[in-house]
Design an enzyme around this catalytic site. Structure first.
Site, short mmCIF file in Angstrom:
data_model
loop_
_atom_site.label_atom_id
_atom_site.label_comp_id
_atom_site.label_asym_id
_atom_site.label_seq_id
_atom_site.Cartn_x
_atom_site.Cartn_y
_atom_site.Cartn_z
N THR A 192 70.85 70.04 14.65
CA THR A 192 71.52 70.75 15.28
C THR A 192 71.62 71.16 16.93
O THR A 192 71.07 70.46 16.84
CB THR A 192 71.38 72.01 15.10
N GLY B 192 65.37 71.32 20.52
CA GLY B 192 64.51 72.60 20.08
C GLY B 192 65.90 73.72 21.22
O GLY B 192 65.26 75.04 20.85
N ASP C 72 71.24 63.60 15.51
CA ASP C 72 71.11 64.06 16.17
C ASP C 72 70.78 64.01 17.21
O ASP C 72 70.86 62.74 17.98
CB ASP C 72 69.42 65.41 15.88
N ALA D 196 69.11 65.59 21.57
CA ALA D 196 67.92 65.98 22.15
C ALA D 196 68.21 66.31 23.22
O ALA D 196 69.38 65.94 24.52
CB ALA D 196 67.46 64.39 22.09
N GLY E 98 68.38 74.58 20.88
CA GLY E 98 69.34 75.43 19.80
C GLY E 98 68.42 76.03 19.11
O GLY E 98 68.34 76.94 18.49
N SER F 186 75.43 70.79 19.88
CA SER F 186 76.92 70.82 20.43
C SER F 186 77.20 68.76 20.32
O SER F 186 77.76 68.88 19.79
CB SER F 186 77.21 71.36 21.90
N THR F 187 76.00 68.63 20.56
CA THR F 187 76.21 66.61 19.48
C THR F 187 76.68 66.65 18.39
O THR F 187 77.33 66.00 18.32
CB THR F 187 75.12 65.74 20.57
N GLU G 241 64.59 70.42 12.46
CA GLU G 241 64.75 69.32 12.60
C GLU G 241 63.70 68.28 12.45
O GLU G 241 63.90 66.80 12.28
CB GLU G 241 65.13 69.30 14.10
#
Length: 224
Positions: A32, A99, A85, A87, A101, A34-35, A107
């Protein structure tokens, strides 16, 4: 390169890494933020090469479905080869803070199931010691004050993230001013506080691979 360009570069590098290892039965775990969104957009170009995905948040599930990628419930999946994911911070051992987000619990669950956890980040996220980025802690709402007092005893300065509810219906405390020299130990200490769901330290289960976007290109780091 701009930060957005670095994110797109590491997202594409992650797709290039996993694609040869996927088949029509493969399910990919997706994080979760933007990346991770850049990864979803890059992965969608190859959606015929795998079966579907497991999402770590409602927002990620919506983005995957928007690209026509099937989304599976984790409980129905017996084998998850990859989890990709971003970081908020990583150290050289690939212990992470995640976290920002507010999706840390889901996650962490998906990362625990995956055989290989690939972290994608830009170079600014690699730090000598974790803790400059406030550590998110997901908390059952009625335990907020109790947990905050316990976090102060551990040397932190917890701040309630106002207006934010997790996908699980809980609240977030962001813990400032921690120098996290032993992330495995601190992760366990915080998780042992009654009322804590989990915290944003990914140290008991760190990343296996860090794809780091730099001005010289994408660098690959493995856990030391």
């Amino acid at each position: 390169m701009t930060q957005d360009q670095l994110k797109q570069a590491v997202a594409q590098a992650a797709v290039d890494f996993i694609l040869p290892k996927l088949d029509d039965k493969s399910i990919v775990g997706v994080g979760t933020g933007s990346t991770a969104n850049c990864f979803i957009d890059a992965l969608a170009q190859h959606k015929g090469a795998f079966d579907g995905a497991v999402a770590s948040s409602e927002a990620t599930a919506a983005r995957l479905k928007g690209h026509g990628i099937p989304v599976y419930e984790l409980n129905t999946v017996s084998n998850l080869e990859f989890y990709v994911d971003g970081a908020d911070e990583s150290d050289e051992h690939l212990n992470l803070i995640k976290g920002g987000g507010a999706a840390l619990t889901r996650e962490k669950i998906v990362a625990a199931v995956a055989q290989t956890f690939i972290c994608i980040a830009d170079a600014s996220k690699l730090v000598p010691v974790l803790g400059a980025f406030p550590l998110p802690v997901e908390v059952i709402p009625m335990a907020r004050s109790h947990v905050a007092r316990q976090l102060v005893k551990l040397g932190g300065d917890p701040v309630y993230r106002e207006g934010v509810l997790t996908d699980n219906g809980n609240i977030i405390l962001d813990v400032h001013n921690l120098q996290i020299t032993n992330p495995v130990e601190l992760e366990a200490q915080i998780n042992a506080i009654v009322g804590v769901v989990t915290n944003g330290l990914f140290a008991a289960r760190p990343a296996d691979l860090l794809l780091l976007g730099t001005s010289e290109g994408v660098k690959t780091l493995k856990a030391e």
